[in-house]
Every structure is written in C-alpha cells, then in structure tokens.
Write a protein that holds these residues in place. Structure first.
Motif, PDB file in Angstrom:
ATOM      1  N   LYS A 178       0.742   6.357   3.199  1.00  0.00           N
ATOM      2  CA  LYS A 178       1.499   7.610   3.179  1.00  0.00           C
ATOM      3  C   LYS A 178       2.807   7.435   2.417  1.00  0.00           C
ATOM      4  O   LYS A 178       3.223   8.323   1.666  1.00  0.00           O
ATOM      5  N   HIS A 179       3.465   6.296   2.588  1.00  0.00           N
ATOM      6  CA  HIS A 179       4.687   6.032   1.819  1.00  0.00           C
ATOM      7  C   HIS A 179       4.391   6.000   0.321  1.00  0.00           C
ATOM      8  O   HIS A 179       5.218   6.414  -0.489  1.00  0.00           O
ATOM      9  N   LEU A 180       3.200   5.525  -0.044  1.00  0.00           N
ATOM     10  CA  LEU A 180       2.822   5.424  -1.456  1.00  0.00           C
ATOM     11  C   LEU A 180       2.255   6.725  -2.008  1.00  0.00           C
ATOM     12  O   LEU A 180       1.863   6.800  -3.165  1.00  0.00           O
ATOM     13  N   ILE A 181       2.173   7.765  -1.164  1.00  0.00           N
ATOM     14  CA  ILE A 181       1.617   9.069  -1.540  1.00  0.00           C
ATOM     15  C   ILE A 181       0.175   8.924  -2.024  1.00  0.00           C
ATOM     16  O   ILE A 181      -0.225   9.452  -3.075  1.00  0.00           O
ATOM     17  N   ILE A 182      -0.619   8.158  -1.272  1.00  0.00           N
ATOM     18  CA  ILE A 182      -2.040   7.988  -1.582  1.00  0.00           C
ATOM     19  C   ILE A 182      -2.843   8.655  -0.475  1.00  0.00           C
ATOM     20  O   ILE A 182      -2.801   8.230   0.683  1.00  0.00           O
ATOM     21  N   GLN A 183      -3.556   9.708  -0.821  1.00  0.00           N
ATOM     22  CA  GLN A 183      -4.340  10.473   0.150  1.00  0.00           C
ATOM     23  C   GLN A 183      -5.805  10.049   0.084  1.00  0.00           C
ATOM     24  O   GLN A 183      -6.407  10.044  -0.985  1.00  0.00           O
ATOM     25  N   MET A 184      -6.372   9.742   1.234  1.00  0.00           N
ATOM     26  CA  MET A 184      -7.752   9.269   1.278  1.00  0.00           C
ATOM     27  C   MET A 184      -8.629  10.046   2.262  1.00  0.00           C
ATOM     28  O   MET A 184      -9.814   9.741   2.376  1.00  0.00           O
ATOM     29  N   ARG A 218     -13.291  21.446   1.104  1.00  0.00           N
ATOM     30  CA  ARG A 218     -12.696  20.143   1.403  1.00  0.00           C
ATOM     31  C   ARG A 218     -11.192  20.247   1.197  1.00  0.00           C
ATOM     32  O   ARG A 218     -10.726  20.924   0.278  1.00  0.00           O
ATOM     33  N   ARG A 219     -10.448  19.558   2.043  1.00  0.00           N
ATOM     34  CA  ARG A 219      -8.997  19.504   1.902  1.00  0.00           C
ATOM     35  C   ARG A 219      -8.555  18.046   1.969  1.00  0.00           C
ATOM     36  O   ARG A 219      -8.902  17.330   2.914  1.00  0.00           O
ATOM     37  N   LEU A 220      -7.818  17.618   0.960  1.00  0.00           N
ATOM     38  CA  LEU A 220      -7.364  16.231   0.877  1.00  0.00           C
ATOM     39  C   LEU A 220      -6.078  16.049   1.667  1.00  0.00           C
ATOM     40  O   LEU A 220      -5.174  16.887   1.604  1.00  0.00           O
ATOM     41  N   ASP A 221      -5.997  14.954   2.423  1.00  0.00           N
ATOM     42  CA  ASP A 221      -4.828  14.690   3.250  1.00  0.00           C
ATOM     43  C   ASP A 221      -4.651  13.186   3.399  1.00  0.00           C
ATOM     44  O   ASP A 221      -5.485  12.397   2.943  1.00  0.00           O
ATOM     45  N   PHE A 222      -3.556  12.791   4.050  1.00  0.00           N
ATOM     46  CA  PHE A 222      -3.302  11.376   4.284  1.00  0.00           C
ATOM     47  C   PHE A 222      -4.225  10.848   5.385  1.00  0.00           C
ATOM     48  O   PHE A 222      -4.458  11.526   6.387  1.00  0.00           O
ATOM     49  N   ALA A 223      -4.728   9.647   5.182  1.00  0.00           N
ATOM     50  CA  ALA A 223      -5.609   9.026   6.171  1.00  0.00           C
ATOM     51  C   ALA A 223      -4.799   8.586   7.385  1.00  0.00           C
ATOM     52  O   ALA A 223      -3.601   8.308   7.298  1.00  0.00           O
ATOM     53  N   ARG A 224      -5.478   8.506   8.522  1.00  0.00           N
ATOM     54  CA  ARG A 224      -4.865   8.047   9.758  1.00  0.00           C
ATOM     55  C   ARG A 224      -5.542   6.782  10.233  1.00  0.00           C
ATOM     56  O   ARG A 224      -6.559   6.356   9.692  1.00  0.00           O
ATOM     57  N   MET A 225      -4.966   6.190  11.267  1.00  0.00           N
ATOM     58  CA  MET A 225      -5.558   4.986  11.839  1.00  0.00           C
ATOM     59  C   MET A 225      -7.011   5.254  12.228  1.00  0.00           C
ATOM     60  O   MET A 225      -7.326   6.271  12.839  1.00  0.00           O
ATOM     61  N   GLY A 226      -7.900   4.345  11.862  1.00  0.00           N
ATOM     62  CA  GLY A 226      -9.314   4.511  12.164  1.00  0.00           C
ATOM     63  C   GLY A 226     -10.104   5.142  11.040  1.00  0.00           C
ATOM     64  O   GLY A 226     -11.334   5.057  11.019  1.00  0.00           O
ATOM     65  N   GLY A 227      -9.408   5.776  10.088  1.00  0.00           N
ATOM     66  CA  GLY A 227     -10.096   6.335   8.936  1.00  0.00           C
ATOM     67  C   GLY A 227     -10.547   5.234   7.986  1.00  0.00           C
ATOM     68  O   GLY A 227     -10.072   4.103   8.055  1.00  0.00           O
ATOM     69  N   ARG A 228     -11.464   5.591   7.100  1.00  0.00           N
ATOM     70  CA  ARG A 228     -11.992   4.596   6.156  1.00  0.00           C
ATOM     71  C   ARG A 228     -11.321   4.738   4.791  1.00  0.00           C
ATOM     72  O   ARG A 228     -11.110   5.852   4.300  1.00  0.00           O
ATOM     73  N   ALA A 229     -10.998   3.605   4.201  1.00  0.00           N
ATOM     74  CA  ALA A 229     -10.391   3.613   2.871  1.00  0.00           C
ATOM     75  C   ALA A 229     -11.438   4.008   1.836  1.00  0.00           C
ATOM     76  O   ALA A 229     -12.557   3.498   1.840  1.00  0.00           O
ATOM     77  N   THR A 230     -11.084   4.914   0.959  1.00  0.00           N
ATOM     78  CA  THR A 230     -12.008   5.374  -0.078  1.00  0.00           C
ATOM     79  C   THR A 230     -11.842   4.597  -1.382  1.00  0.00           C
ATOM     80  O   THR A 230     -12.604   4.811  -2.324  1.00  0.00           O
ATOM     81  N   GLU A 231     -10.844   3.718  -1.431  1.00  0.00           N
ATOM     82  CA  GLU A 231     -10.629   2.894  -2.625  1.00  0.00           C
ATOM     83  C   GLU A 231      -9.852   1.645  -2.239  1.00  0.00           C
ATOM     84  O   GLU A 231      -9.236   1.570  -1.172  1.00  0.00           O
TER      85      GLU A 231
END
Length: 299
Positions: A198-204, A120-133
């Motif tokens: 992404k500005h907040l440096i939160i990867q989902m 698994r590799r953690l990265d920034f979410a994009r439009m259409g992705g689901r929020a994990t938190e």
C-alpha cells in the motif's frame, strides 16, 4: 428533589442493538423479494469492500441484494419442503455457507454472468490475499508506483523499517541498503507485506462477485420444473474465490439444519448483526484508510 447518585450504565457505542422486531422485519423483506422476483442467485465475494458492495446495490436498482445473517435468511426462505415459501427454495438453503450473499432479480442467468464477468474493481490487497505479481525492489531510493515514479516521503522510513525493510534515510529519502523482495506471485500476503504494497501504491486485489448457484421460478436449463436449482460452471479462478469465502460445492449435508420452534425463537431473539448492521469489514476499511500514504496521493 435530590439528584440520584447511583451508578448508571452508559453505552459508548452508536450502534443500535438488533431486536427480535428487526429480525422479523428482515425476514419479511427477504420473503417479499422471493415472492416478487423470478430468480435468486447465491454469490461469493472476492476481496470484500463495503464501498464496492454499496456500488453494486446502486447498479442493481430494481433488484434486491442481501449480504447478512444466513440463519435468518434460511428461515425466511424455508429450510424444508414444508416450510419453503416458493417451490424449490429449500434446495438453496444448503448452499448458504461461508461468506456469501443473495441477489433477487428478474435478469436471466446469461445476463447476470456477463455482468459479473465485466464488473471488477481494483484495490489494495489485505492480509491473506494472494499476490498477483512478484515485487522486487533494487538497492537505492524507494519509489512508489505512480506516473511518474516518486520517492516515498521521509516520514514513512521508520514505518518501512518496522515492516522489515532494510532502509535508511539518506538525504531525506528512504533508501534500501540492499535489494528487497516484497512478495512473490501466488503467495498469501502477511499484514506487513500488504502494508508495504500500500505504501508503494501497488494494487493487487480485485473486488468481484462470483455467482455459483441459482434458483429459477420458471425452470432452468435441463430442468423445466417450477422452482429448479442449477449450478454455474466455474473457472479455476472462481473456485479459488469460493474456497477463500468458505464455500463448499457439491451435495453435502446442510450446515444449516432445520430447527425446532424453540430453537427458531431463540435465533430470532439473538442480537447478532444482520444485513444492515456494521461488521468486521467496516473496521478493516477504517484501519486501511488510516494508513499513511505518500503526500498528494489519495485512494
């Protein structure tokens, strides 16, 4: 001799068009892999990133991975029992729907499943992705998720307002005028929310591979015949990945129907991109890399 003054068409792209010869070479490469390896796995990709897909290719040195034009792959494998280049490969063709790739290898199913579960590799979410938190920001200075937390730089504040955040620049620090909920767990992210995260440096987003069906030249569990095709048991998370990739499980009519000779020739002459050509993910990654991040923070 006088130089011609006629208009000339000049292409501004550096991408070379794929010709029939490219398609035929790609078909030969797929067929060589099918003849060489004992297993073929069809997998879906969660949160596709070209960088990580290239890493997977390097980690699976000695095997072959194809992530490209499925119609050409189907033709290479054989769409009917009469056309298949090895017994049972035509049963894989109906599964080539959606955003899927192929892995040719000699590794058995248990080994492939264990590897895919661990990678698994953690990265920034994009439009259409689901929020994990759920991300809720309190009133006051806006902090990014670093160690230790730091306030965002002043030049990002206009972007935050443009993205819908009620902010104002106070003493050079972007400040929320009231509490703000960026996203809630499980919801699909809009382009604005993805950029705020992404500005907040939160990867989902987790990049991962989800194999869901495989072909075995030496038989599969419950089917010892040559060229057996079997499906993997999937978790709810895996099924969600397959749904997002446009994969439909179950025995349904193939979306890639057998073609006549004329249709097959027309397909081979088509100039669509194949496995090695640039695609929409390249443009998305360039756009994401161009987004402003807090000073000193790198991806």
């Amino acid at each position: 001799m006088a130089r011609t003054k006629r208009n000339k068409v000049i292409s501004l792209t550096r991408t070379t068009s794929k010709t029939r010869e490219h398609k035929e070479k790609f078909v030969d490469t797929v067929r060589d892999a099918a003849q060489q390896y004992s297993y073929l796995y069809v997998f879906a990709v969660s949160n596709m990133r070209n960088t990580y897909l290239d890493e997977v290719r390097k980690l699976w040195t000695g095997s072959k991975i194809f992530f490209g034009k499925l119609r050409v792959v189907a033709k290479a494998l054989g769409e009917t029992v009469e056309e298949e280049i090895r017994p049972g490969l035509s049963k894989i063709v109906p599964r080539l729907r959606g955003n899927v790739g192929l892995l040719f290898t000699d590794s058995p199913p248990a080994e492939v499943l264990d590897w895919c579960a661990d990678y698994r590799r953690l990265d920034f979410a994009r439009m259409g992705g689901r929020a994990t938190e759920t991300v809720e920001l309190p009133e006051g200075p806006v902090y990014c998720r670093t160690e230790p937390p730091e306030t965002l730089p002043h030049n990002i504040e206009p972007q935050l307002r443009a993205l819908g955040m009620p902010t104002q620049l106070k003493q050079g620090v972007p400040t929320l005028l009231q509490s703000f909920t960026v996203c809630k767990e499980g919801e699909k992210l809009s382009a604005e929310k993805a950029q705020i995260l992404k500005h907040l440096i939160i990867q989902m987003a987790h990049f991962r591979l989800v194999p869901f069906v495989y072909w075995s030249a030496i038989g599969a569990e419950g089917d010892e015949s040559e060229g057996a095709v079997a499906e993997f048991s999937l978790s709810d998370e895996d099924r969600e990945v397959l749904d997002d990739a446009g994969v439909t499980l179950g025995k349904k009519k193939s979306a890639i129907r057998p073609k006549s000779t004329a249709e097959a020739d027309e397909m081979m002459d088509d100039d669509d991109d194949d496995d090695e050509g640039p695609n929409e993910f390249d443009a998305i990654e360039k756009r994401d890399n161009a987004m402003m991040l807090p000073k000193g923070v790198q991806l």
